[in-house]
Design an enzyme around this catalytic site. Structure first.
Site, PDB file in Angstrom:
ATOM      1  CG  ASP A 310      -2.067  -0.989   1.077  1.00  0.00           C
ATOM      2  OD1 ASP A 310      -2.397  -1.379  -0.063  1.00  0.00           O
ATOM      3  OD2 ASP A 310      -2.624  -1.407   2.121  1.00  0.00           O
ATOM      4  NE  ARG A 341      -3.446   2.225  -4.961  1.00  0.00           N
ATOM      5  CZ  ARG A 341      -3.793   1.806  -3.750  1.00  0.00           C
ATOM      6  NH1 ARG A 341      -3.010   0.952  -3.109  1.00  0.00           N
ATOM      7  NH2 ARG A 341      -4.908   2.226  -3.191  1.00  0.00           N
ATOM      8  NE  ARG A 383      -3.492   2.531   0.909  1.00  0.00           N
ATOM      9  CZ  ARG A 383      -3.637   2.898   2.178  1.00  0.00           C
ATOM     10  NH1 ARG A 383      -3.081   4.010   2.616  1.00  0.00           N
ATOM     11  NH2 ARG A 383      -4.342   2.152   3.020  1.00  0.00           N
TER      12      ARG A 383
END
Length: 425
Positions: A310, A341, A383
């Protein structure tokens, strides 16, 4: 957002997201009252509360204090209509294991982002245990017909705490023992908490093995939730890359299965100190002091990846400000998070002037060149938003995020706390 002259001060980050989720779930399955202190009141964890309320559990919340009136392993009641997990993959995957052991049928759905995240990784092992699960070709919504489970010895193809936890929670209701063996270590909050609640569970960290036997009643607990290292990560990186900075972060969970970012910071030459190491509700905790540092590139790969998955977006930001080359590999799991991501980090760092090359399982980042402000596309990924808010503090000019509200998923007060360290209201 503009470049910050310095970051100074002391901060406490919100409670650990993973522990907050699991506290709600195990508290609901336990007999008697469970109290959570320091609960994370982010949108994901509130989704877990709402799902268990819909399943007949009385849960009271006043800010960071949550009281759960558990009804025992078989005390859940059939919900009327679909459960809504919002954006929370943890809620969906872990509750699937619990619902697979119940004597009723439940449907689960989520928001647009969650409905694009893969669920076969839990559907398949639960199916091997005897669960009847219908899905939209491996995606939400799910329909789970519970009951009649038997134990299995599952060899997981991925190191995933969500997959492992789902299977172990299903194992509470199965006939015979249930074990999970992973290719590398993943976070172990479920195992620690199951043991604390009284479950019959054994672990072998060297083999990445966990085994649970059914039959033990869980008993309500009093749990203090430490600060989330995933939330602390943004301030750790900000303190390292912003000029003339000195930050003390209080009460951070440094569980070794979660704290890979600390090893990376040390490998890159970061100026970091650990103060008052202690244990809180079975978890390793300390205060962390971080100061501006001259960082250098490194290679991040292998077994450390599950301990910092993460944090990889903000680690990539840190690498962009470090001298030399940083290589991140073995992180294909980044593609199936709230956004892809690998793609989103690469797009936004390139927009800020970074030399970054995405790969199938990570990045190659040539750090050390000055970055400039840019319009950041968050793709509603909390995030990504927080990582690039940090990048903007060390970049020249002005940056703008296209979505600020998505940080409420895990850290509703993030921008307030960041501004406070910058000396702004």
């Amino acid at each position: 957002m503009h470049k910050c002259k310095q970051l100074r001060g002391e901060i406490r980050v919100p409670g650990d997201k993973s522990i907050s989720h699991r506290g709600i779930m195990l508290g609901s399955l336990a007999r008697g009252k469970t109290c959570l202190h320091g609960f994370l009141s982010g949108a994901d964890c509130l989704s877990s509360i709402e799902c268990f309320r819909r399943l007949g559990i009385q849960i009271e919340r006043e800010g960071e204090e949550v009281t759960i009136h558990g009804r025992g392993l078989y005390g859940l009641r059939e919900a009327c209509g679909l459960l809504d997990a919002g954006n929370s993959g943890t809620t969906t995957r872990l509750i699937s294991g619990i619902l697979a052991g119940q004597s009723f049928t439940t449907g689960i759905t989520g928001d647009d982002s969650l409905r694009k995240r893969p669920m076969k990784r839990v559907i398949e092992p639960l199916g091997q245990m005897g669960a009847d699960i219908r899905s939209a070709d491996g995606f939400l919504p799910l329909t789970i017909r519970g009951g009649g489970l038997h134990g299995i010895d599952y060899i997981s193809p991925v190191a995933s705490a969500q997959v492992k936890s789902c299977i172990l929670l299903a194992g509470l209701f199965a006939e015979g023992s249930t074990s999970v063996t992973e290719p590398a270590v993943s976070r172990n909050h479920t195992e620690l908490m199951l043991k604390g609640f009284g479950a019959d569970i054994r672990t072998d960290t060297k083999r990445h093995y966990s085994c649970i036997r059914p039959g033990s009643q869980l008993t309500g607990q009093d749990i203090t939730v430490p600060g989330d290292i995933s939330s602390a990560a943004y301030f750790l990186v900000a303190g390292l890359i912003c000029q003339d900075s000195d930050i003390l972060i209080r009460n951070v969970n440094t569980n070794p299965t979660r704290a890979g970012i600390l090893s990376v910071i040390e490998a890159m030459g970061g100026n970091i100190d650990y103060i008052d190491r202690r244990e809180v509700s079975g978890e390793e905790v300390c205060d962390i002091n971080v100061r501006t540092s001259q960082l250098h590139g490194t290679v991040i790969e292998g077994d450390i990846i599950p301990t910092l998955i993460d944090e990889l977006p903000v680690i990539a930001v840190m690498a962009a400000f470090a001298d030399g080359e940083t290589i991140i590999r073995d992180a294909a799991e980044l593609k199936v998070k709230e956004s892809d991501r690998i793609a989103t980090v690469s797009e936004n760092l390139r927009a800020m002037g970074c030399d970054i090359r995405p790969t199938d399982d990570g990045f190659v980042i040539e750090g050390g060149r000055p970055l400039h402000g840019a319009l950041i596309h968050t793709y509603k990924d909390h995030r990504i938003a927080m990582s690039f808010a940090v990048a903007s503090l060390a970049a020249d000019g002005e940056s703008e995020l296209d979505d600020y509200a998505c940080v409420d998923i895990s850290y509703p007060g993030f921008f307030r706390d960041l501004s406070g360290l910058c000396g702004k209201s």
